[in-house]
Structures are given as C-alpha cells and as structure tokens.
Write a protein that holds these residues in place. Structure first.
Motif, short mmCIF file in Angstrom:
data_model
loop_
_atom_site.label_atom_id
_atom_site.label_comp_id
_atom_site.label_asym_id
_atom_site.label_seq_id
_atom_site.Cartn_x
_atom_site.Cartn_y
_atom_site.Cartn_z
N TYR A 1 4.22 2.72 -0.71
CA TYR A 1 3.09 1.94 -0.23
C TYR A 1 2.92 0.74 -1.12
O TYR A 1 3.09 0.82 -2.32
N LEU A 2 2.53 -0.35 -0.52
CA LEU A 2 2.24 -1.53 -1.30
C LEU A 2 1.07 -1.19 -2.21
O LEU A 2 0.24 -0.35 -1.88
N ASP A 3 1.00 -1.85 -3.38
CA ASP A 3 -0.08 -1.55 -4.32
C ASP A 3 -1.42 -1.62 -3.60
O ASP A 3 -1.73 -2.61 -2.93
N GLY A 4 -2.17 -0.56 -3.71
CA GLY A 4 -3.51 -0.57 -3.14
C GLY A 4 -3.62 0.01 -1.74
O GLY A 4 -4.71 0.27 -1.27
N ALA A 5 -2.49 0.22 -1.06
CA ALA A 5 -2.56 0.73 0.32
C ALA A 5 -2.67 2.25 0.32
O ALA A 5 -2.15 2.91 -0.57
N ASN A 6 -3.38 2.78 1.29
CA ASN A 6 -3.31 4.23 1.46
C ASN A 6 -3.45 4.58 2.93
O ASN A 6 -3.77 3.75 3.76
N PHE A 7 -3.18 5.82 3.23
CA PHE A 7 -3.04 6.20 4.63
C PHE A 7 -3.91 7.37 5.05
O PHE A 7 -3.56 8.09 5.95
N ILE A 8 -5.00 7.56 4.37
CA ILE A 8 -5.85 8.68 4.79
C ILE A 8 -6.39 8.38 6.18
O ILE A 8 -6.81 7.27 6.47
N GLY A 9 -6.35 9.37 7.02
CA GLY A 9 -6.93 9.23 8.35
C GLY A 9 -5.96 8.63 9.33
O GLY A 9 -5.36 9.31 10.11
N GLN A 10 -5.76 7.37 9.29
CA GLN A 10 -4.85 6.76 10.24
C GLN A 10 -4.24 5.52 9.62
O GLN A 10 -4.62 5.09 8.56
N SER A 11 -3.30 4.97 10.30
CA SER A 11 -2.73 3.75 9.77
C SER A 11 -2.40 2.84 10.92
O SER A 11 -1.61 3.17 11.78
N THR A 12 -3.05 1.71 10.94
CA THR A 12 -2.68 0.72 11.92
C THR A 12 -1.74 -0.24 11.21
O THR A 12 -1.90 -0.50 10.03
N ASP A 13 -0.77 -0.70 11.93
CA ASP A 13 0.20 -1.63 11.34
C ASP A 13 0.83 -1.06 10.09
O ASP A 13 0.94 -1.73 9.08
N TRP A 14 1.23 0.18 10.16
CA TRP A 14 1.79 0.80 8.96
C TRP A 14 2.99 0.06 8.42
O TRP A 14 3.24 0.05 7.22
N GLU A 15 3.71 -0.60 9.33
CA GLU A 15 4.92 -1.30 8.86
C GLU A 15 4.59 -2.38 7.84
O GLU A 15 5.42 -2.73 7.02
N LYS A 16 3.36 -2.91 7.93
CA LYS A 16 2.99 -3.98 7.00
C LYS A 16 2.47 -3.44 5.68
O LYS A 16 2.24 -4.19 4.75
N LYS A 17 2.23 -2.14 5.64
CA LYS A 17 1.65 -1.57 4.41
C LYS A 17 2.69 -0.92 3.51
O LYS A 17 2.35 -0.39 2.48
N VAL A 18 3.94 -0.88 3.98
CA VAL A 18 4.95 -0.24 3.16
C VAL A 18 6.01 -1.24 2.71
O VAL A 18 6.20 -2.29 3.32
N ALA A 19 6.66 -0.88 1.61
CA ALA A 19 7.76 -1.68 1.11
C ALA A 19 8.98 -0.78 1.09
O ALA A 19 8.86 0.44 1.01
N GLN A 20 10.16 -1.39 1.17
CA GLN A 20 11.39 -0.60 1.06
C GLN A 20 12.12 -0.99 -0.21
O GLN A 20 12.22 -2.17 -0.53
N GLY A 21 12.62 0.00 -0.90
CA GLY A 21 13.28 -0.29 -2.16
C GLY A 21 14.32 0.75 -2.49
O GLY A 21 14.76 1.50 -1.63
#
Lengths: 107, 803
Positions: free
Chosen positions: B574-594
């Motif tokens: 997850y990008l710094d500060g993002a979390n996914f409790i409950g639901q996630s809209t636009d999850w693709e924008k909240k994650v990074a790949q590494g």
C-alpha cells in the motif's frame, strides 16, 4: 461505510476484552533517535503579507512545547531570485512586506 | 549370409528382451483398520533395490524385471509388511498395513524411502496424529499453527493464522483442501483456522523447489487431504472444548465399496455470553458471535480401476447485534458481519493400466465477506437495508496423469482451467415500505478472469547417485482483454554422498495472477482478493535452494539443512498512508508494485518414530522490500523480517494412557513503523497564520524502522486416555504461554497522568489454561461387518493389540 469500520473496531475490542489484553509501558530507548530538524511553515494568500513560522521538531516522547526560532534568517526568493528578508515578529513568526497576488489561471 | 546375420541379431535381441522381461506391480496401500489410503507409503524391492512411493490416492506402480521379488511396504506409524513372490506377469495387489503399536515388537525392516533418497527438497509432512498432540491455544488443535512451527514458516503475530513462508506474504500460499483452493482460512478474526483436524488425513507443506504440478502462488503449497471415511466400520468421535465442540461420524455405506465421513464443529461463545449481554442492557438488545464448519466426504470404489470422491466444506463466522434502544418506541436496528468459505470437489480416479493413473477433478470454491444493517420502523412498516459484500469464487477443472513407464521414471502431466469471479466490494441499498421504494447497487465492478495451466514433470533416477525432478509449468491468465502468460521451469535434484548424506539443489520460477489487499496491521476477513489487471501486473518469484539431508536409525531421525535465495517481482504494497478497512474504491491507485528479496538458512532435526517424537527447527533469514513510491524508494525490512526463529517441539508418550507435549518458540520481533519526531503544522484561520501551535504532525524516519521485542513462549499439554466399554475417552489439559511472557501485539504512544508521553505495548495472550474432553465410540459388531473369517481373525488380533 464508516459504520462498518466502527463494527470491526467494536469486534476487535470485544476480542481483546475476551482474551484479556494487557498493557505495559516499554522502554523506548532503542527508538531510532534523530537530530531535531528545522521546520518552516509558510502561508501566502491574496492581498496579505507572506507569513512564515520557524520551529524545531522534537522527539515523539517529548512533552515539552515546540521550540520556536526567532533568530533565523528567513529569505524570500521569487523564481529563484532573492527578493527580501522576512522580519521576525517573535514566537517564531516572520512576515514580508510583499503581499500575495492572484495569478491568472493558466489552463 | 546377410539374412543369417540378421536372424542372429534378432535372436540375440529377443533374447536380451526376454532376459530383461519386465512386469509391473501396481495397487493401493491402505490402513488395514479403516481402509484409508496411505499417501507417500514406500514400496521397495530389497532384491533389485528399486522402489517407489504411493501417490495422493495411495496408488503405486513399480516395474521390475521378471525375477523373485521381496517387496517391503512401509509407512510411518505402521508396521512394515513383506511380500515375497516370483514376478512372472503384471501383478495387481492391494496391501493393508497395520498400525504399529510401540508395545508390540515389530520387526522393523523399513527400507523406506528416506529423506536423502528423495529428489524433492523443502517439503515437510507432519502426521496428523502428531499435530493433534501439540499444545494449542484454548486446546483448539490447529494445523495451520502447527505448520508455523516449521523452519521457514512464520506466523503473523500472536495467535494469528497468517502464514509467511520464506519472506512471502500471506496471499502467496496455495492452500488446497482436497484439490480445491481455499481463500481465507480464518475463524474468529484470524485467531483460529478453518480446518477441523478430525476431518484431516494428511498435510504437506512445500516451501521451495516446487514440482511443476503446482502453480499460481509464489511462496508455498499447503496440500491438505480430507479423510475418506472408514470402509469397514462405524466410528463416532467428538470433543467438547473451551472454544468449540465437534463431532465426527464415519463408516461404510456399502462395506468395502462406499464410505462417508462427516465432521462438524461449532463454537458456543454466543450461547454463553448472549444471555449475559442481553441481561446487562435490560433486554433491549443482543450481541453475539459464532463460527462453525462442516466437512463431508463420500468415497465410492466402483472397481480397482475406478474410484470417485466427493468432498464438501462449508464454514462461517458471524457476529450480529440488534437493539431497540435509541431509535424510538417502534423501531429496531440490527446488523451483522460475516465471512466464510464454501467448497466442493468431485474427483474421479481412473486406472487406464498398471502404469497410467488419471485423476479428474472438478472444484468450486467461494469466499464471501459481508456486513450489513437493517433499520425497521414497525409502526410504519418501513425497512431500510444496506449491505456490503466482497469475495471471490472459482470454478475449476483439472485432469492429472501419473505415468510410470519404468522404475526410473515417474511422470506427471496435466491440464487445468479456472474461471474466477472477483466481487471487489459492492454496496447494496434497499428501502421498502416508503412512498417511493428505492434499491441501488454501487461500488467496484465485478471482475471475471480465466486461468489456464499445463504442466509436465518427470522424476528421473539417472543412476544410483543422481535423481532429479524436472518440469515445466505453462500458465495463462485472461482478464479484461489482457492475456498474461508465463513459462515456469522447475528443477530439483539430489546427489548421494557417502554415509547416507545427500546434496540437494532446486530452482523454481513461479507466477501469481491474484493479489490480496489486506490491511497492513491485522488479518481481517475484509481482506480483498483482486486479480492482476490491465494496470496491476501479476507477481513473480524466482527461488533457488541448496541443502544437505540425511535419514538415520531406520529413518527414525531426519536432518536437513537448506539455504535459499528468493526474489519476488511485482508484489504489491500500500502506498504510505493507504488502508483498506471496509472497502476500497480505486484500489489500483492505492497500491504500488515493487520487489522483495528473502534469503537465509533453515535447519530441521526431526525424530519421527518412537515414544519420543518432535523436532527442533531454526531459521536465519533476511527479508527486504523495495518500492519506487514507498519509503522514498529506499529498501526497507519486511514487517515479518525475522532474523532468528526457533521452534522446539517435544511429544512424549508416557504410556498408552497418557502423553505429554511441550513446545517452545522464539522469534525476532516484527519490524513496524513508529514515528520518531513530531513537528508543527501551520494552522491557518481567515487567511492568517497563527503563531500558536495547535497540531502535531508525526514524522517517520523510514518504513518499518522499529523492532518490537522478541516473541517467545512455552506451551505444555497433557492428554490422558481412558478405555471405556463403549470406546475411549481423552481428557486434554494445556497451558499456553506458561511463563506468562508479555509478547508484543501492537505498540502505541500514550500520555500518562503527568502528561508524559510513553510507548505502550499491548499483549494479548498470557498464561491461558485450557481443558477439553473428547470421546470415541467403537462399534464392534464385527461379525456382521466381516464375513470373511481371515479378515475377522486379523481384526480380532488388532483389537488384542489395542488392549
């Protein structure tokens, strides 16, 4: 959806209560300490002078007030061009003689 | 003249062929008492020094030259059996092994395939009977928690069922229950796993050197097989524990043809706490929580050539509340939060001939999470209902072949296809009884994807020293008109050294087309499975390992040392500060790949037989991550980067009436992010910046910059067995965390009464005693069940041994 979050928290708390969680103050000696840093906050708004505030950061464990810096040299650059030195007003506050201007929207 | 030469040549050839005429011995190895098939039993010809092991369905095939053969059939915990005969045609034989009772003097001749003989490495089997004796939290036997006691496998924190294998995440484990993947193994918010040990026959963990037949996850395969049910007699077992109670019934439907097994487990916390909660608020509301799971399996033998297995699993966790206070006289509010898995599997074993075995499997698996509320106005008869749902379901078909052309080759190949449906968070709202009823559905769109897989592997004994398993897995994934594909070479092999040591090496390349969006702190049922998409690439790993292994004292002891290096690509965080409790809209924008790396060494010394059994495991490992958008692009330690990890498991059988177990675990503390400093933020009111400081901003020096205290714990348990006229009773007593260690669960900064800030550690489980009662009914109406006198004699003999 906020409600759902509240439920989850509620359940977690219930679990912790059920299993009798316990709290303990721990020595944070090995917390990676860092040198204090200078912190500059500044606000520019239309038709009022540019204001800045200079202070020092503090350790997360510190209960003291932030140290405000009144003897800093606070220089204002506009497009990398030195313009003026802000004047100190105590409590870490500095102010310019220039006022903020609205620039036309460029899109 | 030329004709003569040709004839001589032909005759010689025929002579050579007839001289080395080979025949195949094939069949099944089973437990004599229950007819459960034994997985991984050894079949060994002492004369030619050739052998094989049974597959997942207890089937073996061994091709030997026509000669007198001395076959040994052996399996851990069972007395070995010897068959001497002259092999002059293809022979089919079904062998029944008898449970080895320590009190009996068995001629231990086990030439079993010991660890150094196997081409496979990084694979561990723990017998289920052993798992059941290991001390457990609240006495609730948990196979996932036993796996966490193995080197290279880490848990996700106190009491968690999360599994972290060789630096991989909890989403990178392929957990198969009778061939169907299970997506969420947690009961009670991850404190217990969904597997009822009474329904389980075998568990195998593979953490590296994956054979080509496995694919789709990066870090491990946990292959769990459910019991098939006793073909000969009825058994009823059950237990009552602090957390849950369970019952198991098995037996023949048609003797030696069809059998069934049903197990059910449920917690009764709600029944105990419900009335108390209701009483405490004057009867205006209720709150409860329960979980249950149900396993069912039916197995039918059409003939020695065809068998069918039907397996079903269903489990659910549900928390609920209802209240009538605070909403006016005739109004009521209620709500629920639930999650669970359902899976079904139909398998058909077909034996084409003594060398070609085929298994076809159709599976369905579903994981669903839901939370919702209902407001009812009884006077106006209106209802408003809102629900949030997420989950995944799969339909899959697989066909796998085992082809054993000669004793030196064991070939597996197969094909499978899966159709996935990802429900990545949907809100439903419905209002009825109002002047205008409404109904709506919002949230993330459902994503459909298909997954294809083709594999081939050959376990090849090149000569007496060298044996390899090489293979290739070809995988493809179709999602949103994108097609991802990969070719994954797999290799593992051994080279025999003097003194029964063997050197092993392996390489595996893996690709995973699904990701798990999980809150970074706690393993919650809200964790969301998402597919690789146009924007989010599938994850990959490359792992190499080398090691030494040896079995000694008739394989009573096994020792293995392994070193591994694993690189993972395109894993998500997850990008710094993002979390996914409950639901996630636009999850693709909240994650990074590494990328991630893990490397280290593992040591395991196991004692597998005798009065004393157990193991000592040690892991030394490093695990790091690097993401361009996280931690300013700098490398940081993974949360479960655990430098040292020790587990010491001891089980001692005092007598037939009692056994004692003790486990000790130690692990370096988890790496977590703690703020080290605070600084002021500009507070602006009416375009004027105030000099007074009103807010703190926390400054994190880097990600996962702090180590929690090491985790260690000692658990003990004692089981006392008593024979009754109707069967057997076991009382189990245990203590979790005997020396009351305050292990860190999470940390936070608090302010004490003098205004001083301090770091506070929360610990969860300290000194938890437990007790449980289990029973086993025996139905001994032998004469009805066994018409065959010889069979009866054999069983009466077994019963004598039991006494």
């Amino acid at each position: 959806m906020k409600k759902n979050k509240v439920y989850i928290l509620y359940f977690l708390l219930a679990m912790a209560f059920l299993f009798g969680a316990c709290r303990k103050i721990i020595d944070a000696k090995d917390l990676p300490e860092q040198d204090v840093r200078l912190v500059l906050n500044s606000v520019i708004s239309k038709d009022s002078s540019i204001k800045a505030n200079v202070s020092l950061s503090k350790s997360i464990l510190s209960g003291k007030d932030y140290k405000l810096i009144d003897n800093a040299t606070c220089e204002l650059y506009i497009n990398d061009q030195y313009t003026e030195t802000l004047v100190n007003f105590k409590n870490g506050n500095y102010q310019s003689t220039l006022k903020g201007k609205a620039t036309p929207n460029t899109h | 003249m030329r004709l003569k030469t040709l004839l001589i040549f032909l005759f010689t050839l025929i002579h050579v062929i007839s001289f080395s005429q080979k025949y195949t011995i094939s069949g099944y190895v089973s437990d004599a008492k229950s007819q459960e098939k034994l997985i991984g039993a050894t079949v060994f010809d002492a004369k030619s020094k050739r052998g094989t092991t049974t597959n997942t369905y207890g089937f073996f095939s061994l091709t030997l030259p026509s000669d007198s053969v001395t076959l040994y059939f052996s399996f851990i915990g069972f007395a070995s059996q010897r068959k001497v005969f002259f092999l002059k045609e293809n022979t089919s034989m079904n062998v029944n092994l008898i449970v080895d009772n320590e009190l009996k003097t068995v001629e231990v001749t086990a030439q079993g395939e010991s660890i150094e003989q196997k081409s496979q490495m990084s694979t561990i089997n723990i017998p289920i009977e052993q798992m059941k004796k290991i001390p457990a939290l609240l006495g609730e036997v948990d196979i996932i928690k036993v796996l966490q006691l193995l080197p290279g496998v880490k848990n996700g924190g106190e009491g968690s069922t999360g599994i972290y294998v060789r630096g991989g995440g909890p989403d990178q484990n392929l957990i198969l229950l009778d061939g169907a993947p299970i997506y969420n193994v947690s009961h009670l918010f991850g404190f217990f796993s969904t597997f009822n040990s009474d329904a389980i026959k075998s568990v195998e963990l593979t953490k590296g050197g994956f054979p080509a037949r496995y694919g789709g996850r990066l870090s491990s395969v946990i292959d769990i097989n459910m019991k098939e049910g006793n073909m000969r007699r009825y058994n009823v077992e059950g237990s009552v524990g602090l957390l849950s109670s369970k019952v198991m019934i098995e037996g023949p439907i048609f003797k030696n043809k069809t059998s069934f097994i049903v197990t059910a487990r449920r917690t009764f916390i709600d029944k105990i706490l419900g009335p108390i909660i209701s009483a405490s608020n004057g009867g205006t509301g209720s709150f409860g929580y329960y979980f249950y799971d149900l396993n069912l399996k039916i197995n039918h033998k059409f003939s020695d050539k065809d068998r069918v297995f039907l397996s079903f699993y269903n489990g659910l966790d549900k928390a609920y509340f209802s209240t009538s206070s605070g909403f006016g006289a005739d109004s009521k509010a209620s709500g629920y939060l639930k999650w669970g898995n359902t899976l079904g599997s139909a398998r058909w074993n077909h034996l084409f001939n003594s060398r070609l075995f085929c298994n076809t499997n159709i599976t369905y698996t579903k994981y669903q999470f839901g939370v919702g509320t209902l407001f009812e106005d009884l006077k106006n008869d209106t209802k408003s209902i809102s629900d949030y749902l997420s989950g995944i379901n799969d339909w899959a078909i697989k066909t796998n072949f085992d082809y054993i052309p000669s004793p030196n080759h064991s070939i597996k190949f197969g094909v499978n296809a899966t159709y996935h449906t990802f429900i990545t968070g949907a809100n439903q709202y419905k209002a009825t009884g109002f002047t205008r009823d409404t109904s709506s559905r919002t949230g993330n769109p459902t994503i459909y994807a298909s997954d294809f897989n083709l594999y081939f592997e050959d376990d090849w004994k090149i000569n007496s020293k060298v044996r390899i398993n090489y293979g290739l897995n070809a995988a493809g994934f179709l999602v949103q008109n994108n097609f991802y594909r990969s070719l994954q070479p797999r290799f593992s092999g051994r080279y025999l050294l003097p003194n029964n040591w063997s050197f092993k090496a392996s390489y595996a390349s893996m690709m995973q087309f699904i990701h798990l969006l999980a809150n970074s702190n706690v393993g919650l049922p809200t964790d969301l499975w998402v597919p690789a998409t146009k924007n989010i690439k599938p994850q990959q790993s490359f792992q190499g390992a080398v090691g030494l292994a040896k079995g000694f004292n008739n394989n009573m002891y096994e020792i293995s040392v392994e070193g591994y290096y694993k690189k993972m690509k395109d894993i998500i965080d997850y990008l710094d500060g993002a979390n996914f409790i409950g639901q996630s809209t636009d999850w693709e924008k909240k994650v990074a790949q590494g990328v991630g790396w893990s490397y280290g060494g593992e040591f395991l010394l196991q004692k597998k037989k005798g009065k004393y059994t157990g193991w000592l495991g040690y892991t030394l490992a490093w695990t790091n991550r690097q993401f361009a958008e996280i931690n300013n692009g700098k490398i940081y330690p993974y949360k479960y980067d655990r430098r040292h990890d020790i587990s010491f498991v001891n089980i001692y059988k005092i007598s037939n009436k009692a056994d004692f177990a003790l486990t000790w675990v130690y692990g370096t503390g988890n790496a977590i992010s703690l703020p080290v400093q605070t600084y002021t933020a500009a507070s602006v009111i009416n375009n004027t910046m105030l000099g007074a400081i009103t807010s703190d901003v926390q400054y994190y020096s880097s990600k996962n910059n702090y180590r929690m205290a090491p985790y260690h714990r000692l658990d003990i348990s004692i089981n006392r067995h008593k024979k009754k006229k109707w069967g057997r009773v076991t009382w189990s007593y245990g203590v979790y965390n005997v020396y009351n260690r305050a292990n860190p669960y999470f940390l936070y900064f608090s302010t004490n009464t003098y205004g001083r800030k301090q770091l506070t550690q929360v610990s969860l489980f300290r000194f938890i005693p437990s007790v449980s009662y289990s029973f086993k009914f025996d139905f001994r109406n032998f004469k009805e069940i066994f018409k065959d006198d010889a069979e009866l004699a054999e069983f009466e003999n077994l019963d004598q041994q039991d006494k």
